[in-house]
Design an enzyme around this catalytic site. Structure first.
Site, PDB file in Angstrom:
ATOM      1  N   SER A 170       0.824  -1.194   0.000  1.00  0.00           N
ATOM      2  CA  SER A 170       0.000   0.000   0.000  1.00  0.00           C
ATOM      3  C   SER A 170       0.874   1.265   0.000  1.00  0.00           C
ATOM      4  CB  SER A 170      -0.965  -0.040   1.183  1.00  0.00           C
ATOM      5  OG  SER A 170      -2.002   0.882   1.039  1.00  0.00           O
ATOM      6  N   ASP A 178      -8.209  -2.741  -7.629  1.00  0.00           N
ATOM      7  CA  ASP A 178      -7.688  -2.469  -6.288  1.00  0.00           C
ATOM      8  C   ASP A 178      -8.786  -1.873  -5.410  1.00  0.00           C
ATOM      9  OD1 ASP A 178      -6.381  -0.499  -4.237  1.00  0.00           O
ATOM     10  OD2 ASP A 178      -4.799  -1.923  -4.774  1.00  0.00           O
ATOM     11  N   HIS A 225      -6.699  -5.622  -1.857  1.00  0.00           N
ATOM     12  CA  HIS A 225      -5.702  -4.593  -1.585  1.00  0.00           C
ATOM     13  C   HIS A 225      -4.676  -5.176  -0.622  1.00  0.00           C
ATOM     14  CE1 HIS A 225      -4.059  -0.563  -1.343  1.00  0.00           C
ATOM     15  NE2 HIS A 225      -4.010  -0.673  -0.032  1.00  0.00           N
TER      16      HIS A 225
END
Length: 397
Positions: free
Chosen positions: A177, A273, A340
């Protein structure tokens, strides 16, 4: 820009405890937090002034001189007010950190992580809100906020070099991330600090945030990243190979940075995503009537028109990552999942039921690429929900 703040990142995982345990399959031995020595004197502090920190387990056997340095994710803060809130929790302070267990790419089981299991493994605590790019000398004395993300990164890397990383034979800078973005932004710098004889590569999981307009046609993510850079003084710490020809506001986007990167990079990302759909494509600020609320949480709940928009976002993502696909040294695993961060979950990384493309699980693909066993450019050629091996997980660690 509140819909893109750090608080929007902290989505609860909607799983029961048994399911979570099955997904994690973590190493049994908990890992303690290590605080950087003399962090305050080095200016290597979190938003609240607490010392920079990381989790570390030493390598063993054939992996004693190999290193994987993984940077946590957790969004960003783009204003004094957002950073003030962030410093009150573990996203902006090291005071709230506890023992953790490693899994996935950081796992220590040869069976479940054969290419990296016995390496020195590091998880860098993320507590600055700038993807480790901020560096402002002055301190907000009234609110006591420290913008020192770049110093945190440098101090931790220096300490790891002293621990033996200066003798590294193999090294992988990774992250998830906001940490996955950091692994791209710091990649070449990391490479330059290691021995010239070392094999050094970088790995970004769910860090390929794209420059795209939202459903209302507004460049919201671009404005948000610019606010992050101004708040933290990040511009001078972005890759010089990018800022030499492009405005710093664009050099927070991987699609522009990778064009001039020297170090081999592997990108693991869901084409759908989960965070990007919620915060780049359909942020709450552009959906005042709440028409997208259910859709962006569960693609199966989207209307026909919304599905077309989301499939269009996938097309835009694939176009953004195409530049990397053309680089011979790069690796890719772009699945048509709604997820994600996938590298920290053992069941997703490398297990019987792992997410696969062309019958290749993520962990195997990354290992093949790192050791040059084969070229790895795996991209799902179909739209969601075509891949039956998908795990629609969402994490930022």
């Amino acid at each position: 820009m509140g819909s893109l703040s750090s608080s929007s990142w902290l989505h609860p995982l909607l799983f029961s405890l048994p399911v979570i345990l099955r997904y994690l399959a973590v190493d049994a031995k908990p890992v303690d937090l290590t605080f950087v020595a003399n962090a305050a004197q080095k200016g290597a502090v979190c938003l609240d002034g607490s010392p920079a920190a990381y989790y570390f387990t030493p390598g063993f056997g054939s992996g004693v001189n190999n290193w994987v340095v993984h940077m946590e994710g957790g969004g960003w803060c783009s204003s004094v007010e957002e950073c003030q809130e962030r410093k009150k929790n573990f996203r902006g302070s090291s005071k709230y950190s506890e023992q953790i267990s490693f899994s996935g790419i950081l796992g220590s089981s040869q069976q479940s992580n054969p290419d990296f299991y016995n390496w020195n493994k590091v998880k860098v605590r993320y507590c600055d809100g700038s993807s480790f790019t901020g560096d402002i000398e002055a301190v907000d004395t009234e609110k006591q906020i420290f913008y020192r993300g770049a110093r945190v990164w440098s101090a931790i890397i220096d300490e790891l070099l002293a621990k033996g990383m200066n003798k590294a034979q193999n090294a992988l800078l990774s992250g998830c991330s906001a940490g996955g973005l950091a692994s791209i932004l710091h990649c070449d710098k990391f490479h330059d600090l290691l021995p010239a004889t070392a094999k050094v590569k970088c790995f970004s999981d769910a860090g390929f945030f794209i420059d795209a307009k939202d459903i209302s046609g507004v460049d919201r993510i671009k404005a948000f990243f610019e606010d992050v850079m101004v708040t933290h003084g990040s511009a001078r710490n972005l890759p010089a190979s990018c800022t030499a020809t492009l405005p710093p506001s664009l050099c927070f986007f991987p699609q522009y940075v990778v064009q001039t990167m020297r170090t081999p990079l592997f990108v693991l990302n869901a084409a759908y995503d989960a965070w990007q759909i919620k915060n780049i494509l359909a942020p709450s600020s552009s959906d005042s009537g709440g028409a997208w609320r259910k859709c962006k949480l569960d693609i199966k709940a989207c209307s026909s028109a919304q599905s077309q928009v989301i499939h269009g976002f996938r097309t835009e993502f694939l176009s953004a990552v195409a530049g990397l696909q053309r680089k011979p040294s790069s690796g890719m695993f772009i699945d048509s999942c709604h997820a994600h961060c996938q590298s920290g979950w053992q069941a997703v990384w490398l297990d019987k039921g792992s997410t696969k493309i062309e019958n290749t699980p993520i962990g195997e693909a990354v290992g093949d690429w790192f050791y040059d066993r084969k070229a790895v450019k795996l991209v799902d050629s179909c739209a969601y929900p075509c891949n039956p091996t998908c795990h629609d997980v969402e994490d930022d660690s």
